[in-house]
Write a protein that holds these residues in place. Structure first.
Motif, PDB file in Angstrom:
ATOM      1  N   ARG A   8       0.831  -1.208   0.000  1.00 56.29           N
ATOM      2  CA  ARG A   8       0.000   0.000   0.000  1.00 56.29           C
ATOM      3  C   ARG A   8       0.865   1.257   0.000  1.00 56.29           C
ATOM      4  O   ARG A   8       0.461   2.303   0.498  1.00 56.29           O
ATOM      5  CB  ARG A   8      -0.922   0.016   1.224  1.00 56.29           C
ATOM      6  CG  ARG A   8      -1.832  -1.193   1.387  1.00 56.29           C
ATOM      7  CD  ARG A   8      -2.683  -1.498   0.175  1.00 56.29           C
ATOM      8  NE  ARG A   8      -3.757  -0.583  -0.073  1.00 56.29           N
ATOM      9  CZ  ARG A   8      -4.999  -0.728   0.353  1.00 56.29           C
ATOM     10  NH1 ARG A   8      -5.337  -1.755   1.073  1.00 56.29           N
ATOM     11  NH2 ARG A   8      -5.908   0.168   0.050  1.00 56.29           N
ATOM     12  N   GLU A  11      -0.755   4.454  -1.484  1.00 52.20           N
ATOM     13  CA  GLU A  11      -1.775   5.039  -0.607  1.00 52.20           C
ATOM     14  C   GLU A  11      -1.140   5.711   0.600  1.00 52.20           C
ATOM     15  O   GLU A  11      -1.545   6.795   1.015  1.00 52.20           O
ATOM     16  CB  GLU A  11      -2.775   3.972  -0.130  1.00 52.20           C
ATOM     17  CG  GLU A  11      -3.670   3.446  -1.221  1.00 52.20           C
ATOM     18  CD  GLU A  11      -3.103   2.196  -1.898  1.00 52.20           C
ATOM     19  OE1 GLU A  11      -1.873   1.955  -1.825  1.00 52.20           O
ATOM     20  OE2 GLU A  11      -3.895   1.463  -2.502  1.00 52.20           O
ATOM     21  N   LEU A  31     -11.425   7.815   1.487  1.00 51.56           N
ATOM     22  CA  LEU A  31     -10.967   6.507   1.032  1.00 51.56           C
ATOM     23  C   LEU A  31     -12.181   5.715   0.567  1.00 51.56           C
ATOM     24  O   LEU A  31     -13.138   5.558   1.329  1.00 51.56           O
ATOM     25  CB  LEU A  31     -10.254   5.758   2.148  1.00 51.56           C
ATOM     26  CG  LEU A  31      -9.040   6.438   2.772  1.00 51.56           C
ATOM     27  CD1 LEU A  31      -8.431   5.544   3.844  1.00 51.56           C
ATOM     28  CD2 LEU A  31      -8.018   6.795   1.734  1.00 51.56           C
ATOM     29  N   LYS A  39      -9.276  -0.198   4.079  1.00 47.94           N
ATOM     30  CA  LYS A  39      -9.464   1.230   4.353  1.00 47.94           C
ATOM     31  C   LYS A  39      -9.264   1.547   5.837  1.00 47.94           C
ATOM     32  O   LYS A  39      -8.608   2.532   6.173  1.00 47.94           O
ATOM     33  CB  LYS A  39     -10.850   1.684   3.892  1.00 47.94           C
ATOM     34  CG  LYS A  39     -11.086   1.533   2.391  1.00 47.94           C
ATOM     35  CD  LYS A  39     -12.473   1.971   1.989  1.00 47.94           C
ATOM     36  CE  LYS A  39     -13.592   1.200   2.633  1.00 47.94           C
ATOM     37  NZ  LYS A  39     -13.727  -0.200   2.255  1.00 47.94           N
TER      38      LYS A  39
END
Length: 139
Positions: A8, A11, A31, A39
């Motif tokens: 991730r 992100e 998100l 999330k």
């Protein structure tokens, strides 16, 4: 941002940049993804990172059973900081927030939702005087 979250990186970089921009101006980050996409893990990592950056972190992660309780999310967000903000609010907002969080007796007339919303906004502004504020709301 946080060790232990694998795959991730993109992100986490976006969230790190987001947090870096918050002290400059108000920001919002949403998100989106299917259930189980991670999330909540990302939100928790951002909250922990923000706390490490000396943000005031307000968060609510309600259980499905809490969703139907009036002001449960507001209590999660503001409750831990209530003493810090209450005295700084105008009297009508102070009373509305105190009643909505069950810290004061309810008046004979119901509190106007608009006053509660104004009280929440004022509380955020009070908290933002001393540190950047991150509000985390998970569904």
């Amino acid at each position: 941002m946080q060790a232990g979250i694998f795959g991730r990186d993109a992100e986490l970089r976006v969230m790190d940049a987001f947090l870096g921009a918050v002290p400059v101006a108000s920001r919002a980050l949403v998100l989106v993804g299917p259930a189980g996409a991670g999330k909540t893990t990302l939100l928790r990592a951002a909250a922990a990172h923000a706390a490490g950056l000396e943000f005031t972190v307000l968060q609510t992660l309600p259980a499905p059973s809490d969703m139907r309780l009036a002001f449960a999310g507001l209590a999660d967000l503001v409750g831990p900081e209530l003493e810090r903000v209450l005295d700084a609010l105008p009297v009508p907002q102070r009373r509305a927030l105190g009643v909505s969080l069950l810290a004061q007796d309810a008046p004979p007339e119901p509190v106007e939702p608009r006053v509660i919303a104004a009280a929440f906004m004022s509380a955020l502004l009070v908290l933002a005087r001393s540190a950047p504020v991150l509000v985390v709301i998970d569904d």
